[in-house]
Design a protein around this motif. Structure first.
Motif: not given
Length: 456
Positions: A114-118, A140-147, A179-183, A189-192
Motif C-alpha cells: 500500500r506504500i504507493p499511496i504515500l 486484516i480489515g478494511d483499509r480504504p484509500i478514500d481518505f 483537515i480533521t480525521l474521524d479516527y 497522518t503520514e499522507q498529510v
C-alpha cells in the motif's frame, strides 16, 4: 490484486528464502540474543520522504526486509538512485533526477504493498503528477484509500480514476488545508505530513496519530527543513516551505518486532535478549507483559524478556492507538496467553478482522472463542456492526503440531511462535509474507535454538 500465495512467494523471493514452506519441530524453549533494527512502519515512509528533498539523504539502521526492497524498487523506477549496505543498515537515496514512472512499472514493483499511496504528495510537488495502482496489504480489515484521496483533493490535487489505477495532477500547485480525521489513522497522518510540508500556506491536522514512528517521521522532515509543531491534543500544524533538502537520520527501532520476540520467549518458556529495544516506546507493552507474568530486564543496549518459570496469569487487553496497546502486539501475545491459567480477553479496536489467525491456534489445541460484542471496558467503532473483534482465550492449553497457513504479517509470526511451542511437527506455509517485516527471521530462530527444516 495478487493472491495470498502469490504475495508470499514474492516476499520470499525478495528476502532470499529458498522455499515458502517450513516444518518446525516444536516444544523447545528459545534462548539467546537477537538484533532488532529500524521499524518497518517508519523506514519505508522515511525513504518516501527523501523524494521531497533537492539533495541526497542517508537513512541508518535500516533492516533488510522485503517492504524496504519494494519501496527501493518503487523509488528506483521514479529515478531515485539508491544503495543499501545490508551489513551496516545504511541506505543512501539521491532524488535529484526524479522522473515519472509508467503504471506498469509501478504495478510490477508495488505488488500488494500500500506504500504507493504515500508517493502522491511528494511526486505532485516534484513532478506535478502521480500514479497509484490497485492497492493490497495484509488482509486484516478494511483499509480504504478514500481518505487519502479526499485529503489530496483538499490540498488541490485533481484525481482521475482510470481502469488501471488512479492518476493525480496538481495544475495549480498544492495549498495548505484544515483537515480533521474521524479516527487517528497512522497512514492518513503520514499522507498529510508528506503532502503538507511543501504545500503553500498552513496545514492543520486534528485528531492525528502520534505513534513513535510518526514522531520520528516528523523528526526527519524537520531535519529536511520543514516547520512542524505537535500539540498535546493531537493537533499537528505544518507551515509549508518551498524547498526541502536531504537528511541524515538513524531510524527508531522496530517495537513490533521487539514485542514479537518477547512473546516468543514467554510462549516457549524461553529467554531472549532483544538488542536495540528501548523502554520508552515499549512502556505499554511492558506493563501488560508483566501483568501476564512475564519477566524483563532493561539494559542500555536492549531488553531481556524471559519466562518466570511458573504459571502465567490471564489479562484483559484492549488495543488502541498510541499510547495504548498496539494492535500489532496482540497477535503474538495471544499465543502466549493460551498458556495462562484462566481466561484472558482481547478486544480489538483498530482492525475489525484481526482474529483470523486464531483458527490455526484452535486447530493446534487452543481454546479461543471469538465474539462480535465489545468485550472490554469501552465500546468501539466496530460495536453493533457484526464484526468479530473480541477474543476469549482459556488456558492453559496443550498445543500440538499441525499444518497451518500464514494469513498475514503479524499473524504469520504468531503462527511461527505456536509451531515452536507446540509438541511435535508443524508444517507452516506462506512464510514468505513474514519477510515483509522481520529481518533474517529464520537465521534468528536458528540462533535461538529453533529446530526446523525448509522445504526444497
Amino acid at each position: 490484486m495478487s493472491t495470498l500465495t502469490e504475495d508470499a512467494a514474492r516476499f520470499a523471493k525478495f528476502s532470499g528464502l529458498e522455499a515458502d514452506t517450513i516444518t518446525f519441530n516444536g516444544g523447545q524453549p528459545l534462548n539467546g540474543r537477537v538484533l532488532v533494527r529500524g521499524a518497518k512502519n517508519f523506514v519505508t515512509k522515511a525513504m518516501v520522504a527523501a523524494l521531497l528533498g533537492d539533495s541526497p539523504s542517508v537513512l541508518r539502521n535500516v533492516p533488510d526486509i522485503s517492504d524496504v526492497r519494494i519501496v527501493a524498487g518503487l523509488l528506483g523506477v521514479h529515478g531515485v538512485t539508491i544503495s543499501h549496505n545490508v551489513e551496516t543498515g545504511e541506505v543512501h537515496l539521491d532524488p535529484t533526477k526524479v522522473k515519472s514512472a509508467h503504471m506498469a512499472e509501478i504495478n510490477a514493483h508495488a505488488g500488494s504493498s500500500r506504500i504507493p499511496i504515500l508517493f502522491c504528495g511528494p511526486l505532485l510537488h516534484q513532478l506535478g503528477e502521480a500514479f497509484i495502482p490497485d492497492l493490497g496489504g495484509c488482509r486484516i480489515g478494511d483499509r480504504p484509500i478514500d481518505f487519502h484521496l479526499s485529503a489530496l483533493r483538499s490540498f488541490g490535487a485533481v484525481v482521475d480514476k482510470l481502469p488501471e489505477g488512479i492518476h493525480l495532477t496538481a495544475p495549480n500547485g498544492l495549498l495548505g488545508a484544515k483537515i480533521t480525521l474521524d479516527y487517528p489513522s497512522v497512514g492518513a497522518t503520514e499522507q498529510v505530513l508528506l503532502t503538507a510540508v511543501r504545500a503553500q500556506g498552513l496545514t492543520e491536522l486534528s485528531n492525528a496519530a502520534i505513534e513513535p514512528e510518526i514522531m520520528d517521521l516528523i523528526n526527519v522532515l524537520q531535519k529536511m527543513g520543514a516547520i512542524i509543531s505537535v500539540d498535546a491534543d493531537r493537533v499537528i500544524r505544518i507551515e509549508g516551505v518551498p524547498n526541502l533538502h536531504g537528511y541524515d537520520h538513524k531510524s527508531i527501532f522496530d517495537r513490533n518486532e521487539a514485542a514479537s520476540w518477547a512473546a516468543a520467549a514467554l510462549a516457549t518458556q524461553g529467554d531472549i535478549f532483544v538488542e536495540g529495544a528501548r523502554q520508552p516506546e515499549m512502556l505499554t507493552f511492558l506493563n501488560v507483559f508483566r501483568k501476564a507474568g512475564g519477566k524483563f530486564e532493561i539494559h542500555d543496549d536492549g531488553i531481556r524478556f524471559f519466562h518466570p518459570g511458573e504459571s502465567l496469569s490471564p489479562v484483559v487487553i484492549e488495543t488502541d492507538v498510541h499510547p495504548g496497546f498496539m494492535t500489532d502486539w496482540q497477535q503474538p501475545l495471544v499465543v502466549a496467553l493460551t498458556q495462562a491459567t484462566g481466561v484472558s480477553i482481547v478486544h480489538e479496536t483498530v482492525y475489525e478482522q484481526r482474529f483470523g489467525f486464531t483458527e490455526a491456534l484452535v486447530k493446534m489445541g487452543a481454546t479461543i472463542e471469538l465474539h462480535r460484542e465489545c468485550l472490554g471496558g469501552q465500546k468501539c467503532r466496530f460495536g453493533q456492526q457484526n464484526f468479530v473483534h473480541s477474543a476469549v482465550i482459556s488456558g492453559p492449553s496443550k498445543l500440538t503440531g499441525a499444518d497451518i497457513e500464514v494469513p498475514d504479517l503479524r499473524g504469520g509470526f504468531s503462527h511461527l511462535i505456536a509451531a515452536l511451542m507446540a509438541k511435535g511437527h508443524s508444517r507452516v506455509s506462506n512464510v514468505g509474507i513474514i519477510a515483509r517485516g522481520y529481518e533474517n527471521f529464520l537465521a534468528k530462530l536458528r540462533t535461538l535454538g529453533a529446530e526446523f527444516e525448509v522445504e526444497n
